[in-house]
Design an enzyme around this catalytic site. Structure first.
Site, PDB file in Angstrom:
ATOM      1  N   CYS A  64       0.750  -1.174  -0.029  1.00  6.84           N
ATOM      2  CA  CYS A  64      -0.038  -0.128  -0.002  1.00  6.84           C
ATOM      3  C   CYS A  64       0.846   1.233  -0.065  1.00  6.84           C
ATOM      4  CB  CYS A  64      -0.919   0.015   1.202  1.00  6.84           C
ATOM      5  SG  CYS A  64      -1.903   1.459   1.394  1.00  6.84           S
ATOM      6  N   CYS A  68       0.374   5.076   6.836  1.00  3.14           N
ATOM      7  CA  CYS A  68      -0.432   4.741   7.993  1.00  3.14           C
ATOM      8  C   CYS A  68       0.390   4.163   9.262  1.00  3.14           C
ATOM      9  CB  CYS A  68      -1.714   4.035   8.107  1.00  3.14           C
ATOM     10  SG  CYS A  68      -2.718   4.514   6.779  1.00  3.14           S
ATOM     11  N   CYS A  71       0.429   0.378  10.312  1.00  2.00           N
ATOM     12  CA  CYS A  71       0.042  -0.558   9.507  1.00  2.00           C
ATOM     13  C   CYS A  71       1.362  -1.399   8.813  1.00  2.00           C
ATOM     14  CB  CYS A  71      -0.702  -0.084   8.511  1.00  2.00           C
ATOM     15  SG  CYS A  71      -1.402  -1.370   7.205  1.00  2.00           S
ATOM     16  N   CYS A 108     -16.111  -9.768   5.980  1.00  2.00           N
ATOM     17  CA  CYS A 108     -15.665  -8.303   5.746  1.00  2.00           C
ATOM     18  C   CYS A 108     -14.261  -8.411   4.818  1.00  2.00           C
ATOM     19  CB  CYS A 108     -15.134  -7.658   6.897  1.00  2.00           C
ATOM     20  SG  CYS A 108     -16.307  -7.441   8.195  1.00  2.00           S
ATOM     21  N   CYS A 139     -19.243  -6.756   3.703  1.00  2.00           N
ATOM     22  CA  CYS A 139     -18.388  -5.423   4.151  1.00  2.00           C
ATOM     23  C   CYS A 139     -17.100  -5.431   3.162  1.00  2.00           C
ATOM     24  CB  CYS A 139     -18.153  -5.325   5.509  1.00  2.00           C
ATOM     25  SG  CYS A 139     -17.555  -3.875   6.185  1.00  2.00           S
ATOM     26  N   CYS A 199     -19.309   1.389   8.222  1.00  2.00           N
ATOM     27  CA  CYS A 199     -18.582   1.081   9.428  1.00  2.00           C
ATOM     28  C   CYS A 199     -17.325   1.868   9.647  1.00  2.00           C
ATOM     29  CB  CYS A 199     -18.139  -0.515   8.863  1.00  2.00           C
ATOM     30  SG  CYS A 199     -17.077  -1.147  10.079  1.00  2.00           S
ATOM     31  N   ARG A 271     -18.166  -2.684  17.933  1.00  2.00           N
ATOM     32  CA  ARG A 271     -17.294  -3.801  17.962  1.00  2.00           C
ATOM     33  C   ARG A 271     -16.166  -3.801  18.643  1.00  2.00           C
ATOM     34  NH1 ARG A 271     -16.249  -4.587  12.259  1.00  2.00           N
ATOM     35  NH2 ARG A 271     -18.176  -5.525  12.119  1.00  2.00           N
TER      36      ARG A 271
END
Length: 333
Positions: A64, A68, A71, A108, A139, A199, A271
């Site tokens: 990616c 972040c 991550c 998901c 999701c 979400c 959650r």
């Protein structure tokens, strides 16, 4: 009324005008009073003993371009994670069948992208259609979306789109520089306006202050619609990332986050997401008492560990928790 309680929570009231002072007052309540207030709200909208089971699959791992700081999938950090291509549709559906057999009612699917390419949308939509045919909620988390892509997902029948705000707007630049907070809010707006359930939640334990945690919840609670699903994650430090050596979150502070989220967003499924692997059974039980009513089941959350299925089953038997049927969220579109 007891000293320290400024007003009784109205379980029927759905608000979008929370102030920092009001949320701070909730955080400042004695622990037992806060959990009592959260239980009042929780039992108004949900069955107290039911918890939604979701399974998360990484359909495209690593590589990616975002930075972040939490991550392991960022190409900017040396985490030893190999980048992979988008999974084949049939492989994804085979994993979804296993998840359903294990008790999941929501599937998901996450891809490590800044945003999907239009050429990938046919496969993405085929995954959604296949999972829906199994009777599970669907999701996707794919990063930022164009208006056309959101429309396509809505037409395909996607139930939920995950796009976390991560933290407060003020603290956000300390975690991510390749995408703005406003970018995230605009994606949420596109998803919401297309009629797809949202979400969206955040992560606790990235070095943020208590005020930043309040700011994150205030952002979510004051959206035009509360996210139908609100994941509260405890940071799972990943070796090689800027936040890989972060300090562990105090469990009681984390339970308070769950309780305030429940009170501020009464009809949302809250959650207990990443970080359960780091929690004792007692801490998890307090989270359920505070109003958490969704978890991820399965051995992995993208690249992070998750408690084993047998471990969850034993805990739920101890607590008398039953699976929540699909489409039980009172705010779901």
């Amino acid at each position: 009324m007891q000293p320290g309680i400024t007003r009784r929570t109205n379980p029927d009231e759905i608000r979008h005008d929370w102030t920092r002072e009001e949320l701070q007052a909730l955080f400042d309540l004695p622990f037992n009073d806060l959990l009592f207030e959260a239980q009042l709200v929780h039992r108004r909208w949900f069955k107290a003993h039911e918890v939604q089971m979701s399974t998360l699959l990484s359909i495209k791992t690593g590589g990616c371009p975002e930075d972040c700081g939490y991550c392991a999938q960022s190409a900017k950090f040396d985490t030893g994670l190999k980048a992979s291509k988008l999974m084949e549709v049939e492989k994804v559906l085979a994993e979804a069948r296993k998840a359903k057999e294990a008790g999941a009612t929501r599937y998901c699917m996450g891809a490590a992208w800044r945003e999907p390419k239009d050429r990938d949308m046919d496969m993405i939509c085929a995954m959604i259609e296949g999972v829906k045919e199994m009777g599970m909620e669907t999701c996707m988390t794919l990063g930022m979306l164009s208006g056309q892509q959101v429309h396509r997902l809505a037409q395909t029948g996607l139930d939920y789109y995950n796009h976390n705000v991560d933290t407060s707007e003020e603290y956000y630049p300390n975690v991510i520089s390749t995408r703005t907070y406003q970018d995230r809010l605009e994606t949420l707006e596109r998803v919401r306006n297309a009629g797809i359930n949202v979400c969206s939640g955040g992560i606790v334990g990235m070095g943020e202050s208590a005020d930043d945690r309040i700011g994150m919840l205030m952002t979510l609670a004051n959206l035009p619609e509360h996210p139908q699903s609100v994941p509260i994650n405890m940071l799972m430090p990943m070796e090689g990332t800027p936040l890989g050596r972060s300090e562990k979150v105090d469990p009681i502070d984390f339970v308070r986050m769950i309780a305030v989220a429940r009170i501020a967003m009464p009809q949302s499924v809250v959650r207990l997401a990443a970080g359960r692997e780091l929690m004792s059974e007692e801490a998890q039980a307090l989270c359920f008492l505070a109003g958490a009513n969704s978890i991820f089941v399965g051995e992995k959350l993208l690249t992070a560990k998750n408690p084993e299925e047998d471990k969850d089953r034993r805990l739920f038997e101890k607590l008398g928790i039953a699976p929540m049927p699909a489409h039980s969220c009172p705010a779901e579109k």
